[in-house]
Design an enzyme around this catalytic site. Structure first.
Site, mmCIF file in Angstrom:
data_model
loop_
_atom_site.group_PDB
_atom_site.id
_atom_site.type_symbol
_atom_site.label_atom_id
_atom_site.label_comp_id
_atom_site.label_asym_id
_atom_site.label_seq_id
_atom_site.Cartn_x
_atom_site.Cartn_y
_atom_site.Cartn_z
ATOM 1 N N GLY A 182 87.059 -4.234 73.173
ATOM 2 C CA GLY A 182 87.968 -3.443 73.981
ATOM 3 C C GLY A 182 87.796 -3.747 75.455
ATOM 4 O O GLY A 182 87.352 -4.831 75.837
ATOM 5 N N SER A 183 88.105 -2.774 76.279
ATOM 6 C CA SER A 183 88.104 -2.988 77.721
ATOM 7 C C SER A 183 86.685 -3.051 78.278
ATOM 8 O O SER A 183 85.736 -2.509 77.708
ATOM 9 C CB SER A 183 88.864 -1.854 78.422
ATOM 10 O OG SER A 183 88.114 -0.642 78.376
ATOM 11 N N THR A 212 85.685 -1.579 80.962
ATOM 12 C CA THR A 212 85.293 -0.241 81.426
ATOM 13 C C THR A 212 84.650 0.569 80.305
ATOM 14 O O THR A 212 83.565 1.145 80.474
ATOM 15 C CB THR A 212 86.520 0.505 81.971
ATOM 16 O OG1 THR A 212 87.068 -0.236 83.064
ATOM 17 C CG2 THR A 212 86.140 1.892 82.449
ATOM 18 N N VAL A 213 85.300 0.610 79.154
ATOM 19 C CA VAL A 213 84.743 1.359 78.024
ATOM 20 C C VAL A 213 83.499 0.666 77.487
ATOM 21 O O VAL A 213 82.517 1.319 77.118
ATOM 22 C CB VAL A 213 85.803 1.528 76.917
ATOM 23 C CG1 VAL A 213 85.205 2.231 75.701
ATOM 24 C CG2 VAL A 213 87.002 2.319 77.438
ATOM 25 N N GLY A 214 83.512 -0.660 77.465
ATOM 26 C CA GLY A 214 82.353 -1.398 76.973
ATOM 27 C C GLY A 214 81.097 -1.114 77.775
ATOM 28 O O GLY A 214 80.002 -1.018 77.209
ATOM 29 N N GLU A 223 82.421 -7.229 72.928
ATOM 30 C CA GLU A 223 83.425 -8.282 73.133
ATOM 31 C C GLU A 223 84.533 -7.648 73.949
ATOM 32 O O GLU A 223 85.314 -6.844 73.445
ATOM 33 C CB GLU A 223 83.927 -8.797 71.776
ATOM 34 C CG GLU A 223 84.661 -10.134 71.873
ATOM 35 C CD GLU A 223 86.134 -9.972 72.179
ATOM 36 O OE1 GLU A 223 86.513 -10.293 73.329
ATOM 37 O OE2 GLU A 223 86.895 -9.527 71.312
ATOM 38 N N CYS A 230 92.502 -11.057 74.521
ATOM 39 C CA CYS A 230 91.385 -11.130 75.466
ATOM 40 C C CYS A 230 91.199 -12.557 75.969
ATOM 41 O O CYS A 230 90.628 -12.776 77.040
ATOM 42 C CB CYS A 230 90.094 -10.607 74.829
ATOM 43 S SG CYS A 230 89.644 -11.438 73.297
#
Length: 517
Positions: A227-228, A230-232, A249, A283
């Site tokens: 995912g993003s 920011t969330v990662g 990833e 991505c």
């Protein structure tokens, strides 16, 4: 309505729901999804914990046969699954078929790994003593995935995790829930025991809260997240508090360098597919083309012509790309379009933004009045300080920036801080290897686009694109197993390492001063 699957059973109807719609026709409901609570995610982790020892006790070659069964079932249902991908996320049908093939390829690779989960027999420094290494499953894995690749990318996690003897809790994207539910059904019919794969549909905040509770309760041993950035980073911080290293990833701002000696026709083809395939929602999508100043004008002219001629629209037909994934992604992409500045030359289409009767595209395929279709945008004159140069736009936008020296192009390619994929078009091997050494990307393509992973190569990035973990191929086994060493002393006495080692010089002294006459 579909609901979560925990220990092989559907959960009761949920109080809150999400409506998954067709992004090419927003008035068409694909499925209504019952959303789970944080407590239900914890419940799923507990079910996975209960099931894990029994699944780990199944011999690895037999687990490999289950993986083979999954591959056979996906192959038998490939067209239905591809059609569902196209309907739910708007991916062109040709790409959807390729995504389904990726699952089959992954299963084909890993079914044999059940017979190749090798350890080693290692010589000891002492007599009558044997040393061994073993791969053990980590335990329970929580896998959280995005919906732009609703079945292929999850398979990169699910297949090796299960093959290695782990049990899994999978949290797919809500807007791709129908695809996830189809995958769940295929896996369940392949012979997995109840609780080996649990699927939880939940919103992001509830997922994070449930994961935090499950980690605190000791129910989770590994987290995989796609995912993003920011969330990662938040998930990485959470896992770090529990001394765990997640598999992350994340996004990419992937550069493509076009050198002065490049095959420009090939470079244009790569830029078109890399930048606009899947509407720029990979991505690995091309972010910025770094073009040598001597070929800048010719490349740009050809790239614009190819983009203008490309078919865009109805994803069930032969098009370069269809709609954006969902309204929230369209809203995010609109913000990047708003950052287009006066020094940019906007090329590639008659307009920007959403395609409509008031903002048409010549040659659009199908109807656009109720879909999230956007014009392709080529921005020439992008500067290194621009937001569109530094940030992942996740939409059909490609920037062009000129350069003079290859070292400058490498520096520009690394500047945004991502490190997922990069490409170079050149006929000079020296430039190709110089680029490979200098670029920070985890994956490098020469005379090929930034997109195009294969199931038996490591996939993953560095910097803002990930924490160095890798998916796919044999390398992902290190994400879902832990090495265990064993020493077996059958000498009948205690032999102390580093202390009871035979001294060869005591019985046959070396003469290190000897020289040939």
């Amino acid at each position: 309505m579909i609901t979560s699957v925990i220990a092989g059973r559907r959960t009761p109807a949920a109080a809150r729901t999400h409506i998954s719609t067709n992004p090419a026709a927003l008035d068409e409901v694909v499925v209504e999804v019952g959303l789970a609570t944080p407590a239900e995610l914890v419940q799923a982790c507990s079910a996975a914990r209960t099931a894990q020892p029994g699944w780990a006790d199944v011999p690895a070659p037999v687990r490999g046969q289950v993986i083979a069964n999954i591959g056979h079932l996906v192959a038998a249902n490939r067209q239905r699954l591809a059609d569902l991908i196209t309907r739910e996320i708007g991916k062109p049908i040709a790409e959807a078929r390729g995504e389904v093939q990726e699952i089959i390829d992954t299963c084909d690779f890993f079914l044999g790994e059940g017979r190749r989960l090798y350890g080693q027999t290692v010589p000891s420094e002492m007599p009558d003593k044997a040393l061994f290494t073993f791969r053990n499953p980590v335990g329970v894995a929580v896998i959280i995935t995005a919906g732009n690749f609703p079945v292929a990318v999850p398979s990169w996690y699910l297949v090796p995790a299960l093959l290695c003897g782990n049990t899994v809790v999978w949290k797919p994207a809500e807007y791709a829930a129908a695809c996830a539910d189809a995958m769940c059904e295929l896996f369940a019919h392949a012979g997995l025991p109840e609780g080996a794969l649990n699927v939880v549909y939940a919103e992001g905040s509830d997922t994070f809260d449930g994961l935090e509770q499950a980690l605190s309760a000791g129910l989770v041993d590994k987290v995989g997240f796609t995912g993003s950035t920011t969330v990662g980073s938040r998930i990485g911080e959470l896992c770090g508090r529990h001394l765990q290293s997640p598999c992350l990833e994340l996004g990419g701002k992937n550069p493509m360098v076009v050198t002065e000696d490049a095959d420009l026709a090939l470079a244009v083809e790569g830029a078109l597919f890399g930048g606009f395939g899947s509407a720029g929602q990979r991505c690995t999508s091309l972010g910025t083309v770094l073009v040598h100043e001597s070929v800048h004008d010719v490349f740009t002219e050809r790239f614009v012509a190819a983009t203008m001629a490309a078919a865009i629209g109805d994803p069930t037909r032969d098009v370069l790309y269809g709609p954006l994934l969902a309204q929230k992604f369209a809203d995010g992409y609109d913000k990047h379009l708003a950052a287009i500045a006066g020094h940019h030359r906007v090329l590639g289409s008659a307009g920007t933004g959403r395609i409509s009767a008031d903002n048409p595209r010549t040659g659009f395929v199908g109807a656009h009045d109720n879909g999230l279709f956007y014009h392709p945008v080529i921005l020439d004159g992008v500067r290194p300080e621009d937001g569109v140069f530094l940030q992942e736009t996740f939409g059909p936008l490609v920037g062009i920036t000129g350069y003079r020296r290859l070292d400058e192009a490498i520096e520009l390619g690394n500047l945004p801080g991502y490190g997922l994929s990069a490409a170079i078009y050149t006929t000079d091997p020296a430039k190709a290897f110089r680029f490979r050494r200098g670029i920070s990307a985890g994956m490098v393509s020469v005379n090929n686009s930034t997109s195009g992973a294969e199931a038996h190569l490591p996939f993953g990035g560095n910097g803002k694109s990930g924490n160095g973990s890798r998916q796919s191929g044999q390398w992902v086994l290190d994400q879902f197993t832990r090495w265990q060493s064993m020493n077996w002393d059958y000498s009948g006495r205690l032999q102390k390492a580093q202390m009871d080692v035979q001294d060869i010089s005591a019985s046959n002294a070396a003469d290190l001063d000897f020289r040939l006459a």
